[in-house]
Design a protein around this motif. Structure first.
Motif, PDB file in Angstrom:
ATOM      1  N   HIS A  36      32.903  49.294  54.141  1.00 64.14           N
ATOM      2  CA  HIS A  36      34.230  49.237  53.521  1.00 64.14           C
ATOM      3  C   HIS A  36      34.286  50.351  52.477  1.00 64.14           C
ATOM      4  CE1 HIS A  36      34.934  45.514  55.573  1.00 64.14           C
ATOM      5  NE2 HIS A  36      33.856  44.961  55.035  1.00 64.14           N
ATOM      6  N   THR A  96      35.169  51.419  49.421  1.00 65.31           N
ATOM      7  CA  THR A  96      35.611  50.892  48.121  1.00 65.31           C
ATOM      8  C   THR A  96      34.897  51.656  47.006  1.00 65.31           C
ATOM      9  OG1 THR A  96      33.773  49.354  47.944  1.00 65.31           O
ATOM     10  CG2 THR A  96      35.722  48.568  49.132  1.00 65.31           C
ATOM     11  N   GLU A 154      32.806  50.461  45.009  1.00 65.91           N
ATOM     12  CA  GLU A 154      31.397  50.070  44.960  1.00 65.91           C
ATOM     13  C   GLU A 154      30.616  50.860  46.014  1.00 65.91           C
ATOM     14  OE1 GLU A 154      34.015  47.786  45.156  1.00 65.91           O
ATOM     15  OE2 GLU A 154      33.957  47.552  42.978  1.00 65.91           O
ATOM     16  N   THR A 155      31.215  50.992  47.190  1.00 64.26           N
ATOM     17  CA  THR A 155      30.564  51.778  48.245  1.00 64.26           C
ATOM     18  C   THR A 155      30.425  53.232  47.798  1.00 64.26           C
ATOM     19  OG1 THR A 155      31.502  50.323  49.907  1.00 64.26           O
ATOM     20  CG2 THR A 155      30.757  52.468  50.673  1.00 64.26           C
ATOM     21  N   GLU A 207      40.452  43.762  46.172  1.00 67.11           N
ATOM     22  CA  GLU A 207      39.547  44.924  46.119  1.00 67.11           C
ATOM     23  C   GLU A 207      38.127  44.607  46.580  1.00 67.11           C
ATOM     24  OE1 GLU A 207      40.208  47.329  42.374  1.00 67.11           O
ATOM     25  OE2 GLU A 207      41.632  45.692  42.093  1.00 67.11           O
ATOM     26  N   GLY A 208      37.970  43.481  47.292  1.00 65.54           N
ATOM     27  CA  GLY A 208      36.623  43.125  47.749  1.00 65.54           C
ATOM     28  C   GLY A 208      35.833  42.492  46.621  1.00 65.54           C
ATOM     29  N   HIS A 209      34.538  42.357  46.855  1.00 65.92           N
ATOM     30  CA  HIS A 209      33.700  41.702  45.853  1.00 65.92           C
ATOM     31  C   HIS A 209      33.599  42.566  44.608  1.00 65.92           C
ATOM     32  CE1 HIS A 209      32.805  39.462  49.288  1.00 65.92           C
ATOM     33  NE2 HIS A 209      31.533  39.744  49.471  1.00 65.92           N
ATOM     34  N   MET A 217      28.059  43.596  44.188  1.00 65.77           N
ATOM     35  CA  MET A 217      27.781  44.702  45.122  1.00 65.77           C
ATOM     36  C   MET A 217      26.609  45.537  44.602  1.00 65.77           C
ATOM     37  SD  MET A 217      29.770  43.910  47.475  1.00 65.77           S
ATOM     38  CE  MET A 217      29.208  45.149  48.624  1.00 65.77           C
TER      39      MET A 217
HETATM   40  N1  ADE Z   1      32.300  43.838  51.036  1.00 68.93           N
HETATM   41  C1  ADE Z   1      32.882  42.914  50.261  1.00 68.93           C
HETATM   42  N2  ADE Z   1      33.287  43.448  49.098  1.00 68.93           N
HETATM   43  C2  ADE Z   1      32.966  44.762  49.138  1.00 68.93           C
HETATM   44  C3  ADE Z   1      33.128  45.837  48.229  1.00 68.93           C
HETATM   45  N3  ADE Z   1      33.696  45.657  47.036  1.00 68.93           N
HETATM   46  N4  ADE Z   1      32.680  47.039  48.614  1.00 68.93           N
HETATM   47  C4  ADE Z   1      32.110  47.198  49.819  1.00 68.93           C
HETATM   48  N5  ADE Z   1      31.910  46.232  50.701  1.00 68.93           N
HETATM   49  C5  ADE Z   1      32.339  45.011  50.366  1.00 68.93           C
END
Ligand code: ADE
Length: 419
Positions: free
Chosen positions: A52, A54, A56-57, A346-348, A353
């Motif tokens: 994903h 994001t 965090e990625t 926005e995901g976790h 993460m």
């Molecule tokens: N999967 C769930 N949340 C995420 C995030 N914030 N970034 C990347 N992968 C995720």
């Protein structure tokens, strides 16, 4: 610089600010990045990541890049990309990204092809789409691949099925199985971000609602707990008697989906399985029911069956499709049935993460060092890496824990002592 495919380069500055905000909550990954900058353990290694896209990625990508990797990133879901983050990675961090929020299926798979054109030596997946595409239609790449890593439960299930069939052609580390991943990311991350997604999409009050959670794995446990914390009356549905029993003992009502479907106000699937909410469930739902999925693939809700039951479908808010049934009742599907925590939120949060992606970075380093010794199997993250991440996280939070005295250690290792 290689080519890329993103929505809009002018979004990069906003993306950079978002990435830096997330980095503040990712101390473990930051420490790994500092070490990687000095040691360059991934030097010259071609990596393709399908995650994903994001903030965090992006911090994981910066860490791999700092370690010397030649990495490209593609989306692991058509609806989860943060376009500003994608732009910033391309413009500020020299990471080619192929991902656009809302891309259609053809574009999604074209982006996967772009990741494979990079001829990866290491694959990094969230849902196993890279590994599966390589094995299905790019077998010429197999000889150059050292190994892979996999982020999520669904992907690990697919990979174990491949390994069982003798179809898996390189070793993969199941990051999802690390304790510092699923205890935290799946439970606290999915719990919070799924509610965040449902609330952002609907702006509905959770208190007082009958909230049906399908699946009581780590994600379901977290979601049920958080929904209860917000005042919902939570029902759990399960197929596994042990997990169903656990849900009962945790204080939740447990019943078959067919019963829950009649009484629920809000439904969310987190099972990893197919058609968990099916046509016959939609048929008995209350007028106005809200239905979402937070599992990896959008197959948990049988939306084609709902379409057949409906006379009309309209978008009533961003991420909310209203289906009108033949008798006039309406059912609302959030985020086209795609994982709602990333589709409309926005995901976790970065703090969980941090541990998941510390596992990814260290698993990639481990794979590069040890691939020659590994078989074509699915491996767990080595326990010492898992424990090191837990210790670093605790330390970064400013929390100390006790250590065993010598006397206690001897006691635990002895079998002679009784009452
Ligand atoms: N999967 C769930 N949340 C995420 C995030 N914030 N970034 C990347 N992968 C995720």
């Amino acid at each position: 610089m290689a080519d890329y495919d993103i929505k809009n380069e002018s979004l990069a500055e906003g993306g950079r600010r978002r990435i830096e905000w997330a980095a503040r909550e990712m101390p473990v990954l930051n420490q790994i990045k500092e070490r990687f900058e000095k040691e360059k353990p991934l030097k010259g290694i071609r990596m393709s990541a399908c995650l994903h896209v994001t903030a965090e990625t992006a911090n994981l990508m910066r860490t791999l890049h700092a370690g010397g990797a030649d990495v490209v990133l593609v989306a692991s879901n058509p609806l989860s990309t943060q376009d500003d983050v994608a732009a910033s990675l391309v413009l500020n961090d020299e990471v080619p990204v192929y991902a656009i929020k809302g891309e259609d299926n053809a574009t999604y798979y074209r982006h996967i092809e772009s990741a494979l054109r990079h001829k990866p030596q290491i694959t990094m997946d969230d849902g196993a789409d890279l590994v599966s595409t390589i094995h299905k239609s790019h077998r010429d790449l197999l000889s150059g691949i050292l190994g892979g890593t996999e982020e999520t439960t669904t992907g690990v299930i697919r990979l174990r099925a491949m390994a069982k069939d003798g179809a898996l052609m390189f070793p993969v580390i199941a990051v999802n199985d690390a304790m510092t991943k699923h205890f935290f990311d799946n439970r606290y991350g999915t719990g919070q971000s799924t509610l965040d997604g449902i609330i952002r999409a609907t702006n509905m009050l959770i208190a007082g609602k009958v909230f049906v959670v399908a699946g009581y794995g780590w994600c379901g446990r977290g979601l049920a707990q958080k929904a209860r914390g917000m005042g919902a009356n939570v029902i759990v549905t399960e197929v596994d008697a042990l997990k169903a029993l656990e849900a009962v003992m945790d204080g939740f009502r447990v019943m078959p989906m067919m019963e829950a479907a009649k009484v629920g106000d809000i439904f969310c699937t987190v099972t990893g399985d197919l058609n968990v909410i099916d046509g016959h469930h939609f048929e008995v739902m209350k007028d106005g029911a809200i239905v979402a999925n937070s599992g990896h693939f959008n197959c948990e809700l049988n939306i084609p069956a709902l379409e057949k039951l409906s006379t009309e479908k309209k978008l009533v808010r961003p991420f909310v499709d209203q289906y009108i049934l033949k008798d006039g009742r309406s059912i609302h599907i959030l985020g086209e049935g795609r994982l709602i925590n990333l589709a409309s939120a926005e995901g976790h949060p970065a703090s969980v993460m941090d541990m998941s992606f510390a596992n990814q970075a260290l698993a990639a380093e481990y794979m590069i060092k040890n691939h020659a010794k590994l078989e074509k199997k699915v491996y767990s993250v080595p326990e010492e890496i898992d424990l090191e991440i837990a210790a670093l996280k605790l330390k970064a939070m400013g929390i100390a824990c006790d250590t065993l005295t010598e006397e206690q250690e001897n006691y635990l290792n002895s079998w002679e002592e009784g009452t």
